[in-house]
Design a protein around this motif. Structure first.
Motif, PDB file in Angstrom:
ATOM      1  N   SER A  22       0.847  -1.193   0.000  1.00 12.44           N
ATOM      2  CA  SER A  22       0.000   0.000   0.000  1.00 12.44           C
ATOM      3  C   SER A  22       0.887   1.249   0.000  1.00 12.44           C
ATOM      4  CB  SER A  22      -0.894  -0.013   1.250  1.00 12.44           C
ATOM      5  OG  SER A  22      -2.054   0.745   1.048  1.00 12.44           O
ATOM      6  N   MET A 305      -6.134  -3.155   7.439  1.00  7.02           N
ATOM      7  CA  MET A 305      -6.030  -4.204   8.451  1.00  7.02           C
ATOM      8  C   MET A 305      -6.218  -5.603   7.871  1.00  7.02           C
ATOM      9  SD  MET A 305      -7.423  -2.225  11.838  1.00  7.02           S
ATOM     10  CE  MET A 305      -6.953  -3.533  12.977  1.00  7.02           C
ATOM     11  N   ARG A 328       0.682  -1.285   7.145  1.00  7.23           N
ATOM     12  CA  ARG A 328       1.454  -1.409   8.376  1.00  7.23           C
ATOM     13  C   ARG A 328       1.962  -2.826   8.618  1.00  7.23           C
ATOM     14  NH1 ARG A 328      -3.258   1.466  11.557  1.00  7.23           N
ATOM     15  NH2 ARG A 328      -4.302   0.253   9.929  1.00  7.23           N
TER      16      ARG A 328
END
Ligand SMILES: Cc1cc2nc3c(=O)[nH]c(=O)nc-3n(C[C@H](O)[C@H](O)[C@H](O)COP(=O)(O)O)c2cc1C
Length: 382
Positions: A22, A305, A328
């Protein structure tokens, strides 16, 4: 057979699997120039088996920078540095895209780890050294903390689209395989879409059709200079809790796809500090990718997520999205794709790695302990 690890063709580009890095601002450029950090950071993902690396929101105009440390593509001087990143990622067998961005009325923030405040734009030159002029569809600030932007005239909107087109030409000169238009997170493209930020009375405001005009003209103009064999992505905030709905995103996605956008990258939020009406949880934005894929007939990328290989596999296998983007989780574990291939039982996961890694690892991805008879895998148990 893993669907996550099945290849996909997007125009002339073949991705070896559906895992995408991303776009993530690294706040590491100097005066817009990228450096060793960007080569190292994006290279580490390429060396560990992702299907596509996406470079951070790279700014088409100095006034559109989120921070003083954003990467730039507003001048030809930035092309050699970008080319170095592209060549490095390509040398690792991985394609790379660039997200083109302009933060509009939301430009000029301090670095996240310095407090997430707003820069004093009256006394801070933009990253090109000029006076910092915020722009937007209307003269409405993002919040009380921000300066009021200059409302772009129709002629200035035309010039703004030319600015993005010039950036797209530089992306081609640098060798990127994919362009993603950043139309999300409360930045300029999203500001035009939003009834909250866009109160124009001309052809670029008012009805949904008019608010979509900037995004559609932009997609059309960039598509016209971006080679037909290279994919074009667009990132949307599919809902923002401030008046932009999933129905609007479905209509926009249909229109973007008709103009040659190949992947709608489905994010949310960013229009207002407390606008988001979503509670983040695992895969919380995936339903929007699924809705757009089913109802707009557009191919989609799910993001947000996605952390677990079986979760990612299910998103692709059940047809919710064509690609998954991880942010992340990849910072936490840049070798995620390799580990996912192992966990999903993909044959020969080492083939995702360069031989410099693969040769020395056993089938569990650890150092080749099998070479030493009698040495247990776990030193505590040995
Ligand atoms: C450090 C950081 C920088 C980011 N920069 C960008 C960016 O440049 N462009 C963008 O569209 N999203 C950006 N995002 C959002 C991510 O691309 C991603 O959509 C978000 O983190 C949710 O995915 P995740 O849960 O896998 O991290 C950033 C996120 C992080 C953590």
């Amino acid at each position: 057979m893993s669907k996550l690890f099945s290849p996909i063709a997007l125009r002339g580009l073949r991705l070896r699997n559906r895992i995408v890095v991303s776009p993530m601002l690294m706040y590491r450029a100097e005066g817009g120039h990228t450096n060793d950090w960007h080569v190292m950071n994006l290279g580490q993902f390429a060396a560990a088996g992702v299907g596509l690396v996406m470079m951070e929101s790279t700014k088409v105009d100095p006034d559109g920078c989120s921070t003083l440390r954003d990467a730039a593509i507003w001048d030809d001087a930035y092309v050699p540095g970008l080319r170095r990143i592209v060549d490095h990622v390509h040398s690792l067998g991985t394609p790379i895209g660039v997200q083109l961005g302009h933060s509009g009325r939301k430009a000029g923030m301090v670095l996240p780890w310095e407090g997430r405040g707003v820069l004093d734009l009256d006394h801070t030159p933009n990253p090109a050294g000029g006076p910092w002029q915020l722009v937007g569809p209307s003269a409405i600030p993002h919040s009380d903390a921000y300066k009021t932007p200059h409302a772009l005239s129709v002629a200035e909107i035309g010039a703004m689209i030319d600015t993005w087109v010039a950036a797209a030409r530089r992306a081609l000169a640098a060798g990127f395989d994919v362009i993603e238009l950043h139309l999300a997170h409360g930045y300029l493209g999203h500001q035009f879409l939003s009834p909250h930020a866009n109160r124009r009375g001309d052809g670029y405001g008012g009805s949904l059709q008019n608010r979509m005009r900037f995004a559609l003209e932009l997609a059309e103009a960039v598509r016209a200079v971006w080679p037909a064999d290279r994919p074009l992505f667009a990132r949307l905030s599919c809902v923002d809790g401030m008046g932009w709905t999933i129905e609007d995103s479905i209509a926009l996605s249909r229109a973007l796809a008709a103009r040659g956008v190949d992947i709608v990258d489905c994010s949310t939020g960013g229009m207002a500090v407390r606008g988001e009406n979503l509670r983040p949880g695992y895969g919380y934005q995936t339903p929007f990718a699924a809705a757009i894929r089913a109802q707009a007939g557009a191919a989609t990328m799910a993001v947000g997520m996605i952390v677990n290989p079986r979760q990612a596999e299910a998103i692709i296998a059940t047809g919710k999205a064509d690609l998954v983007a991880l942010g992340r989780e990849l910072l936490h574990n840049p070798h995620w794709a390799y580990h996912a291939a192992q966990q999903l039982g993909v044959p020969d996961p080492e083939s995702l790695l360069p031989p410099s890694y693969a040769y020395w690892l056993d089938k569990r991805g650890r150092q080749g302990l099998g070479d030493y008879p009698g040495v247990a895998a776990d030193p505590v148990l040995s």
